[in-house]
Design an enzyme around this catalytic site. Structure first.
Site, PDB file in Angstrom:
ATOM      1  N   ASP A   1       0.829  -1.213   0.000  1.00  0.00           N
ATOM      2  CA  ASP A   1       0.000   0.000   0.000  1.00  0.00           C
ATOM      3  C   ASP A   1       0.860   1.259   0.000  1.00  0.00           C
ATOM      4  OD1 ASP A   1      -2.299   1.491   0.033  1.00  0.00           O
ATOM      5  OD2 ASP A   1      -2.699   1.219   2.172  1.00  0.00           O
TER       6      ASP A   1
ATOM      7  N   HIS B   1       2.665   3.300  -9.022  1.00  0.00           N
ATOM      8  CA  HIS B   1       2.475   1.863  -9.286  1.00  0.00           C
ATOM      9  C   HIS B   1       3.703   1.268  -9.989  1.00  0.00           C
ATOM     10  CE1 HIS B   1      -1.480   2.087  -7.730  1.00  0.00           C
ATOM     11  NE2 HIS B   1      -2.032   2.705  -8.754  1.00  0.00           N
TER      12      HIS B   1
ATOM     13  N   LEU C   1      10.467 -21.080  -4.285  1.00  0.00           N
ATOM     14  CA  LEU C   1       9.575 -20.085  -3.679  1.00  0.00           C
ATOM     15  C   LEU C   1       8.214 -20.180  -4.358  1.00  0.00           C
ATOM     16  CD1 LEU C   1       9.164 -17.470  -1.891  1.00  0.00           C
ATOM     17  CD2 LEU C   1       9.788 -16.165  -3.931  1.00  0.00           C
TER      18      LEU C   1
HETATM   19  C1  FPP Z   1      -1.849   0.319  -3.298  1.00  0.00           C
HETATM   20  O1  FPP Z   1      -1.464   1.596  -3.556  1.00  0.00           O
HETATM   21  C2  FPP Z   1      -1.424  -0.625  -4.305  1.00  0.00           C
HETATM   22  C3  FPP Z   1      -2.241  -1.214  -5.217  1.00  0.00           C
HETATM   23  C4  FPP Z   1      -3.656  -0.915  -5.410  1.00  0.00           C
HETATM   24  C5  FPP Z   1      -1.785  -2.251  -6.084  1.00  0.00           C
HETATM   25  C6  FPP Z   1      -0.391  -2.739  -5.867  1.00  0.00           C
HETATM   26  C7  FPP Z   1       0.211  -2.694  -7.157  1.00  0.00           C
HETATM   27  C8  FPP Z   1       1.508  -2.718  -7.440  1.00  0.00           C
HETATM   28  C9  FPP Z   1       2.594  -2.923  -6.479  1.00  0.00           C
HETATM   29  C10 FPP Z   1       1.919  -2.492  -8.815  1.00  0.00           C
HETATM   30  C11 FPP Z   1       1.231  -3.388  -9.773  1.00  0.00           C
HETATM   31  C12 FPP Z   1       1.861  -4.707  -9.801  1.00  0.00           C
HETATM   32  C13 FPP Z   1       1.283  -5.729 -10.378  1.00  0.00           C
HETATM   33  C14 FPP Z   1       2.029  -7.025 -10.526  1.00  0.00           C
HETATM   34  C15 FPP Z   1      -0.116  -5.602 -10.876  1.00  0.00           C
HETATM   35  P1  FPP Z   1      -2.603   2.684  -3.596  1.00  0.00           P
HETATM   36  O2  FPP Z   1      -2.827   3.054  -5.013  1.00  0.00           O
HETATM   37  O3  FPP Z   1      -3.824   2.238  -2.875  1.00  0.00           O
HETATM   38  O4  FPP Z   1      -1.892   3.849  -2.820  1.00  0.00           O
HETATM   39  P2  FPP Z   1      -2.572   4.962  -1.925  1.00  0.00           P
HETATM   40  O5  FPP Z   1      -3.273   4.255  -0.789  1.00  0.00           O
HETATM   41  O6  FPP Z   1      -1.406   5.766  -1.471  1.00  0.00           O
HETATM   42  O7  FPP Z   1      -3.505   5.710  -2.807  1.00  0.00           O
END
Ligand code: FPP
Length: 241
Positions: free
Chosen positions: A13, A30, A124
């Site tokens: 997150d 991202h 893994l």
């Molecule tokens: C949360 O950050 C993260 C996500 C919704 C997705 C996690 C995604 C990745 C690490 C990249 C994509 C990787 C793949 C393999 C699909 P947020 O957008 O909720 O952040 P915020 O809470 O700060 O808005």
């Protein structure tokens, strides 16, 4: 005796906030998040971890702006296309957990090929939660148990926890020992609801794109200091299940 973490699950997150702090669009966060993910997959075997489950896209994430969804789907595709050969060579077995029904055919094909190409690996187990929701997973598992012609319902027997666990997407991994969430938020957000029954939870303030091996070591250090009792009275120091 202190045991290592066998199964680590991560709620990655903070990508959006990390990007906003730099005056950049969310997708920038991202993309950096994918780099943190790649670092983490490389680091975890050094800590004795055999199962890693990452929350990449939740069933609720479809409510995000269309452009962001498109970018997240492209990043998943890019990650699998770019890293699959290396993952396969490093003994990583990839599984995608979550609802398959309704996914775009190109995404589905990629997921299936990633699973097939790594099916014999044992170093893994990497579970990527995509189109995943914990409640949805439990509902699908219940349906599987009900519909199984050789299962308990058809035989007029009682349904047990084992029947449900065996029908979950995570059947190939033990329950997680440690759930880690970055960005300072303290909630599970519908992640592995059934499986976390006795997991230790660690919440770190760092944003996911900044996550590195030092944060991983810190989380494991916190875990090893916890007393795990699994509902009993005897402490089992950081015991893997
Ligand atoms: C949360 O950050 C993260 C996500 C919704 C997705 C996690 C995604 C990745 C690490 C990249 C994509 C990787 C793949 C393999 C699909 P947020 O957008 O909720 O952040 P915020 O809470 O700060 O808005």
């Amino acid at each position: 005796m202190t045991q290592p973490v066998n199964h680590l699950a991560i709620i990655m997150d903070g990508n959006g906030r990390w990007a906003a702090a730099r005056g950049m669009p969310r997708t920038y966060g991202h993309k950096a998040g994918v780099e943190a993910l790649r670092r983490t997959v490389k680091s975890v075997p050094k800590f004795g971890i055999k199962h890693l489950t990452l929350y990449a896209f939740s069933s609720e994430n479809w409510s995000r702006p269309a452009d962001e969804i498109k970018d997240l789907l492209s990043l998943l595709k890019l990650y699998i296309r770019r890293d699959l050969a290396e993952l396969a060579a490093n003994g990583v077995r990839v599984r995608i957990i979550g609802r398959r029904e309704g996914l775009r055919p190109d995404i589905l094909a990629l997921i299936e090929s990633a699973e097939e190409k790594t099916a014999h690996n044992t170093e893994l187990n990497l579970n990527i939660a995509f189109n995943y929701g914990g409640r949805d997973e439990i509902v699908r598992a219940m349906q599987t148990v009900i519909d199984d012609p050789s299962g308990p319902v058809a035989k007029g027997e009682r349904v047990t926890e084992q029947h449900i666990s065996a029908a979950l997407d995570t059947v190939a991994s033990p329950d997680p020992d440690l759930i880690l969430r970055t960005s300072g938020e303290v909630r599970l957000s519908n992640f592995l609801l059934w499986q976390v029954a006795y997991a230790e939870m660690v919440f770190l303030d760092c944003m996911w794109p900044d996550f590195d091996e030092h944060h991983l070591a810190e989380a494991i250090e916190i875990f090893t200091r916890r007393d795990r009792r699994f509902g009993g009275v005897e402490a089992v120091k950081g015991a893997a299940q």
